[in-house]
Design a protein around this motif. Structure first.
Motif, PDB file in Angstrom:
ATOM      1  N   ALA A 283      -1.005 -36.884 -26.095  1.00  0.00           N
ATOM      2  CA  ALA A 283      -1.102 -35.706 -26.957  1.00  0.00           C
ATOM      3  C   ALA A 283      -2.318 -35.776 -27.868  1.00  0.00           C
ATOM      4  CB  ALA A 283       0.170 -35.562 -27.796  1.00  0.00           C
ATOM      5  N   VAL A 284      -2.713 -37.012 -28.247  1.00  0.00           N
ATOM      6  CA  VAL A 284      -3.842 -37.155 -29.147  1.00  0.00           C
ATOM      7  C   VAL A 284      -5.152 -36.762 -28.463  1.00  0.00           C
ATOM      8  CG1 VAL A 284      -5.120 -38.775 -30.615  1.00  0.00           C
ATOM      9  CG2 VAL A 284      -2.649 -38.993 -30.387  1.00  0.00           C
ATOM     10  N   THR A 285      -5.203 -36.917 -27.149  1.00  0.00           N
ATOM     11  CA  THR A 285      -6.442 -36.587 -26.421  1.00  0.00           C
ATOM     12  C   THR A 285      -6.771 -35.104 -26.486  1.00  0.00           C
ATOM     13  OG1 THR A 285      -5.232 -36.294 -24.328  1.00  0.00           O
ATOM     14  CG2 THR A 285      -6.063 -38.503 -24.820  1.00  0.00           C
ATOM     15  N   ILE A 286      -5.810 -34.296 -26.922  1.00  0.00           N
ATOM     16  CA  ILE A 286      -6.076 -32.862 -27.040  1.00  0.00           C
ATOM     17  C   ILE A 286      -7.135 -32.588 -28.104  1.00  0.00           C
ATOM     18  CG2 ILE A 286      -4.370 -32.328 -28.817  1.00  0.00           C
ATOM     19  CD1 ILE A 286      -3.664 -29.819 -27.236  1.00  0.00           C
ATOM     20  N   LEU A 287      -7.365 -33.568 -29.009  1.00  0.00           N
ATOM     21  CA  LEU A 287      -8.388 -33.400 -30.038  1.00  0.00           C
ATOM     22  C   LEU A 287      -9.774 -33.275 -29.416  1.00  0.00           C
ATOM     23  CD1 LEU A 287      -7.192 -35.931 -32.761  1.00  0.00           C
ATOM     24  CD2 LEU A 287      -7.008 -33.441 -32.792  1.00  0.00           C
ATOM     25  N   GLY A 288      -9.966 -33.959 -28.295  1.00  0.00           N
ATOM     26  CA  GLY A 288     -11.247 -33.832 -27.601  1.00  0.00           C
ATOM     27  C   GLY A 288     -11.471 -32.422 -27.104  1.00  0.00           C
ATOM     28  N   ALA A 289     -10.415 -31.830 -26.543  1.00  0.00           N
ATOM     29  CA  ALA A 289     -10.520 -30.446 -26.079  1.00  0.00           C
ATOM     30  C   ALA A 289     -10.714 -29.495 -27.251  1.00  0.00           C
ATOM     31  CB  ALA A 289      -9.269 -30.073 -25.295  1.00  0.00           C
ATOM     32  N   ALA A 290     -10.088 -29.821 -28.383  1.00  0.00           N
ATOM     33  CA  ALA A 290     -10.237 -28.975 -29.567  1.00  0.00           C
ATOM     34  C   ALA A 290     -11.676 -28.982 -30.059  1.00  0.00           C
ATOM     35  CB  ALA A 290      -9.301 -29.468 -30.669  1.00  0.00           C
ATOM     36  N   ALA A 291     -12.294 -30.167 -30.055  1.00  0.00           N
ATOM     37  CA  ALA A 291     -13.685 -30.258 -30.484  1.00  0.00           C
ATOM     38  C   ALA A 291     -14.578 -29.383 -29.614  1.00  0.00           C
ATOM     39  CB  ALA A 291     -14.149 -31.704 -30.436  1.00  0.00           C
ATOM     40  N   GLN A 292     -14.292 -29.353 -28.323  1.00  0.00           N
ATOM     41  CA  GLN A 292     -15.073 -28.512 -27.421  1.00  0.00           C
ATOM     42  C   GLN A 292     -14.886 -27.033 -27.753  1.00  0.00           C
ATOM     43  OE1 GLN A 292     -17.319 -29.395 -24.994  1.00  0.00           O
ATOM     44  NE2 GLN A 292     -17.740 -27.216 -24.929  1.00  0.00           N
ATOM     45  N   GLN A 293     -13.657 -26.666 -28.092  1.00  0.00           N
ATOM     46  CA  GLN A 293     -13.385 -25.271 -28.444  1.00  0.00           C
ATOM     47  C   GLN A 293     -14.111 -24.866 -29.725  1.00  0.00           C
ATOM     48  OE1 GLN A 293     -11.832 -22.971 -26.536  1.00  0.00           O
ATOM     49  NE2 GLN A 293     -11.850 -24.639 -25.038  1.00  0.00           N
ATOM     50  N   PHE A 294     -14.183 -25.780 -30.672  1.00  0.00           N
ATOM     51  CA  PHE A 294     -14.878 -25.468 -31.921  1.00  0.00           C
ATOM     52  C   PHE A 294     -16.377 -25.335 -31.688  1.00  0.00           C
ATOM     53  CE2 PHE A 294     -11.245 -27.828 -34.205  1.00  0.00           C
ATOM     54  CZ  PHE A 294     -10.459 -26.691 -34.134  1.00  0.00           C
ATOM     55  N   GLN A 295     -16.906 -26.101 -30.750  1.00  0.00           N
ATOM     56  CA  GLN A 295     -18.308 -25.921 -30.378  1.00  0.00           C
ATOM     57  C   GLN A 295     -18.516 -24.548 -29.745  1.00  0.00           C
ATOM     58  OE1 GLN A 295     -19.424 -29.253 -27.918  1.00  0.00           O
ATOM     59  NE2 GLN A 295     -19.070 -30.750 -29.544  1.00  0.00           N
ATOM     60  N   ASN A 296     -17.513 -24.088 -29.007  1.00  0.00           N
ATOM     61  CA  ASN A 296     -17.593 -22.741 -28.433  1.00  0.00           C
ATOM     62  C   ASN A 296     -17.588 -21.676 -29.522  1.00  0.00           C
ATOM     63  OD1 ASN A 296     -17.622 -23.818 -25.857  1.00  0.00           O
ATOM     64  ND2 ASN A 296     -15.416 -23.586 -25.552  1.00  0.00           N
ATOM     65  N   ILE A 297     -16.892 -21.951 -30.630  1.00  0.00           N
ATOM     66  CA  ILE A 297     -16.907 -21.025 -31.769  1.00  0.00           C
ATOM     67  C   ILE A 297     -18.326 -20.891 -32.301  1.00  0.00           C
ATOM     68  CG2 ILE A 297     -16.161 -20.723 -34.160  1.00  0.00           C
ATOM     69  CD1 ILE A 297     -13.555 -22.151 -33.345  1.00  0.00           C
ATOM     70  N   ARG A 298     -18.993 -22.025 -32.397  1.00  0.00           N
ATOM     71  CA  ARG A 298     -20.391 -22.006 -32.856  1.00  0.00           C
ATOM     72  C   ARG A 298     -21.265 -21.163 -31.926  1.00  0.00           C
ATOM     73  NH1 ARG A 298     -23.737 -27.591 -33.919  1.00  0.00           N
ATOM     74  NH2 ARG A 298     -25.830 -26.723 -34.159  1.00  0.00           N
ATOM     75  N   THR A 299     -21.042 -21.329 -30.633  1.00  0.00           N
ATOM     76  CA  THR A 299     -21.804 -20.540 -29.657  1.00  0.00           C
ATOM     77  C   THR A 299     -21.483 -19.059 -29.780  1.00  0.00           C
ATOM     78  OG1 THR A 299     -21.827 -22.415 -28.120  1.00  0.00           O
ATOM     79  CG2 THR A 299     -22.291 -20.234 -27.207  1.00  0.00           C
ATOM     80  N   MET A 300     -20.208 -18.749 -29.993  1.00  0.00           N
ATOM     81  CA  MET A 300     -19.777 -17.357 -30.134  1.00  0.00           C
ATOM     82  C   MET A 300     -20.433 -16.701 -31.342  1.00  0.00           C
ATOM     83  SD  MET A 300     -15.924 -15.949 -30.929  1.00  0.00           S
ATOM     84  CE  MET A 300     -15.935 -16.673 -32.582  1.00  0.00           C
ATOM     85  N   GLU A 301     -20.446 -17.403 -32.480  1.00  0.00           N
ATOM     86  CA  GLU A 301     -21.058 -16.855 -33.687  1.00  0.00           C
ATOM     87  C   GLU A 301     -22.561 -16.674 -33.500  1.00  0.00           C
ATOM     88  OE1 GLU A 301     -19.471 -15.725 -36.162  1.00  0.00           O
ATOM     89  OE2 GLU A 301     -17.511 -16.409 -35.505  1.00  0.00           O
ATOM     90  N   ARG A 302     -23.190 -17.657 -32.876  1.00  0.00           N
ATOM     91  CA  ARG A 302     -24.627 -17.577 -32.640  1.00  0.00           C
ATOM     92  C   ARG A 302     -24.964 -16.376 -31.765  1.00  0.00           C
ATOM     93  NH1 ARG A 302     -25.305 -21.656 -29.417  1.00  0.00           N
ATOM     94  NH2 ARG A 302     -25.532 -23.259 -31.018  1.00  0.00           N
ATOM     95  N   ASP A 303     -24.216 -16.213 -30.676  1.00  0.00           N
ATOM     96  CA  ASP A 303     -24.485 -15.107 -29.753  1.00  0.00           C
ATOM     97  C   ASP A 303     -24.264 -13.759 -30.422  1.00  0.00           C
ATOM     98  OD1 ASP A 303     -25.052 -16.998 -27.849  1.00  0.00           O
ATOM     99  OD2 ASP A 303     -23.153 -16.809 -26.781  1.00  0.00           O
ATOM    100  N   PHE A 304     -23.197 -13.667 -31.227  1.00  0.00           N
ATOM    101  CA  PHE A 304     -22.890 -12.406 -31.900  1.00  0.00           C
ATOM    102  C   PHE A 304     -23.996 -12.017 -32.880  1.00  0.00           C
ATOM    103  CE2 PHE A 304     -21.091 -10.458 -35.777  1.00  0.00           C
ATOM    104  CZ  PHE A 304     -20.768  -9.224 -35.260  1.00  0.00           C
ATOM    105  N   LEU A 305     -24.399 -12.966 -33.715  1.00  0.00           N
ATOM    106  CA  LEU A 305     -25.423 -12.671 -34.712  1.00  0.00           C
ATOM    107  C   LEU A 305     -26.777 -12.395 -34.057  1.00  0.00           C
ATOM    108  CD1 LEU A 305     -24.503 -15.310 -37.441  1.00  0.00           C
ATOM    109  CD2 LEU A 305     -24.143 -12.844 -37.542  1.00  0.00           C
ATOM    110  N   THR A 306     -27.038 -13.072 -32.955  1.00  0.00           N
ATOM    111  CA  THR A 306     -28.288 -12.815 -32.244  1.00  0.00           C
ATOM    112  C   THR A 306     -28.299 -11.408 -31.660  1.00  0.00           C
ATOM    113  OG1 THR A 306     -28.498 -15.166 -31.678  1.00  0.00           O
ATOM    114  CG2 THR A 306     -29.794 -13.614 -30.379  1.00  0.00           C
ATOM    115  N   GLU A 307     -27.152 -10.963 -31.167  1.00  0.00           N
ATOM    116  CA  GLU A 307     -27.064  -9.624 -30.580  1.00  0.00           C
ATOM    117  C   GLU A 307     -27.312  -8.528 -31.616  1.00  0.00           C
ATOM    118  OE1 GLU A 307     -26.653  -8.465 -27.477  1.00  0.00           O
ATOM    119  OE2 GLU A 307     -26.840 -10.513 -26.709  1.00  0.00           O
TER     120      GLU A 307
END
Length: 299
Positions: free
Chosen positions: A65-89
Motif C-alpha cells: 500500500a505504501v508504494t502507492i506514494l510513488g504513483a501519487a508523486a507521478q500524478q502530482f507531476q501531471n498536475i504541474r504539467t496540466m497547470e503549465r499547459d493551461f496557462l500557456t494556452e
C-alpha cells in the motif's frame, strides 16, 4: 485497518484544511473560483488521504500500500504539467504576457502545495500515534507552518532598491523614450508621445549585489515584473497599440533594470509597491557569488 479510523480522519482533515487555506485568490485571480477551487481542493484531499494512510499501512505491515506514494508523486507531476499547459494556452489572451518562466513557477507552486498537504497529513498521523489527538494536531500544524515558511518566495523588494525615475525624451523629434540614459523605445505617433509625457512612469530597479544583478538580468524575471505591475495597476494598452507597451530594459554597465509604463492608476508609490511585491522566480534566480570565480570577480 480497523482501529485507525480516527488517526486517518485527523490526517485527512488537517491536510485538506491546509490545502484549502493555501487556495488564496489574489490580484492574479488564479486559481479561478469556483472551478479552480473544486479541482485543487479535490487534489488536496487526495494528497492528504495518501499521506494519512502511510503510518496505518506500515503498522499493518502492508508495504504494498505504501508504494502507492510513488504513483501519487507521478500524478502530482501531471498536475504541474496540466497547470503549465493551461496557462500557456491562455497566454495569448494576456495584453502583457506572464512569460514562460512565470508560468513554470506557478505550475511548480501548485505541484508543491499538494506535497504540503500530504506531508501535513503524514506527520499528523505520526503525532497522533506517538502522542494523542491533540499531539497530532500540534505536530501537523507545526509541519504545515514550517513547510509553508520554507515555500515563501522572495520578492524583488528583497533583492533590489526601487525608485521612481524621470522619463527622458531624446532624438531629433524627442520620440526616443528613455530612463537615465537607457533608451527604452521609439514612439512614432505624436498622440502616443503626448500620453507618455503626460502619464508615463519610469522605475529604476537597482540590485543590491551581484546575485541580484544576475537574477534581474533574466528575461523571464523582467517580464514577470512588467506583467505584475500591469496586472495590479492596469495598463493603457490594447491589441495593436504597440506604442503603449510597458517595457523593462537592462543597463549593461550598472546592472540596473529600468521599466516604463502608462498605468491606468498613475500612482508612483503604488507602482513601486507593485514592482517590489513581484516574486523572484525560481527559474530566474542566480547565485554567482556562491561560486569561487564569481566571488573573486565581485571583490
Amino acid at each position: 485497518m480497523d482501529g485507525y479510523e480516527q488517526m486517518i480522519l485527523l490526517g485527512i482533515g488537517l491536510g485538506t484544511l491546509v490545502r484549502m487555506i493555501e487556495l488564496r485568490i489574489d490580484y492574479r485571480q488564479y486559481p479561478g473560483y469556483p472551478h479552480g477551487y473544486v479541482v485543487h481542493s479535490t487534489l488536496g484531499f487526495i494528497a492528504a488521504a495518501l499521506g494519512a494512510l502511510v503510518i496505518p499501512a506500515l503498522l499493518e505491515e502492508n508495504y504494498v500500500a505504501v508504494t502507492i506514494l510513488g504513483a501519487a508523486a507521478q500524478q502530482f507531476q501531471n498536475i504541474r504539467t496540466m497547470e503549465r499547459d493551461f496557462l500557456t494556452e491562455i497566454e495569448t489572451t494576456e495584453l502583457v504576457p506572464r512569460g514562460i518562466a512565470y508560468i513554470e513557477n506557478i505550475a511548480k507552486v501548485f505541484e508543491a502545495r499538494n506535497y504540503l498537504a500530504m506531508m501535513t497529513a503524514f506527520f499528523t498521523t505520526i503525532g497522533y500515534y506517538f502522542l494523542n489527538l491533540i499531539g497530532g494536531l500540534i505536530v501537523g500544524g507545526l509541519t504545515a507552518y514550517f513547510l509553508d515558511k520554507i515555500m515563501v518566495q522572495k520578492t524583488v523588494g528583497n533583492i533590489a532598491n526601487i525608485r521612481v525615475a524621470d522619463l527622458e525624451f531624446s532624438g531629433p523629434t524627442g520620440s526616443n523614450i528613455g530612463v537615465e540614459g537607457v533608451v527604452m523605445m521609439n514612439v512614432g505617433l505624436k498622440e502616443a508621445l503626448e500620453q507618455w509625457k503626460k502619464a508615463g512612469i519610469g522605475i529604476a530597479i537597482e540590485p543590491k549585489d551581484d546575485d541580484a544583478r544576475a537574477t534581474l538580468a533574466n528575461i523571464g524575471q523582467r517580464q514577470a515584473i512588467v506583467h505584475d505591475v500591469a496586472n495590479q495597476l492596469g495598463v493603457k494598452l490594447d491589441i495593436g497599440v504597440v506604442d503603449y507597451t510597458p517595457l523593462a530594459r537592462l543597463n549593461l554597465d550598472t546592472g540596473r533594470v529600468y521599466m516604463i509604463i502608462i498605468p491606468i492608476e498613475p500612482d508612483e508609490e503604488c507602482v513601486k509597491q507593485a514592482v517590489s511585491s513581484t516574486p523572484i522566480l525560481e527559474e530566474a534566480r542566480r547565485r554567482p557569488l556562491q561560486s569561487k570565480a564569481g566571488s573573486a570577480a565581485a571583490d
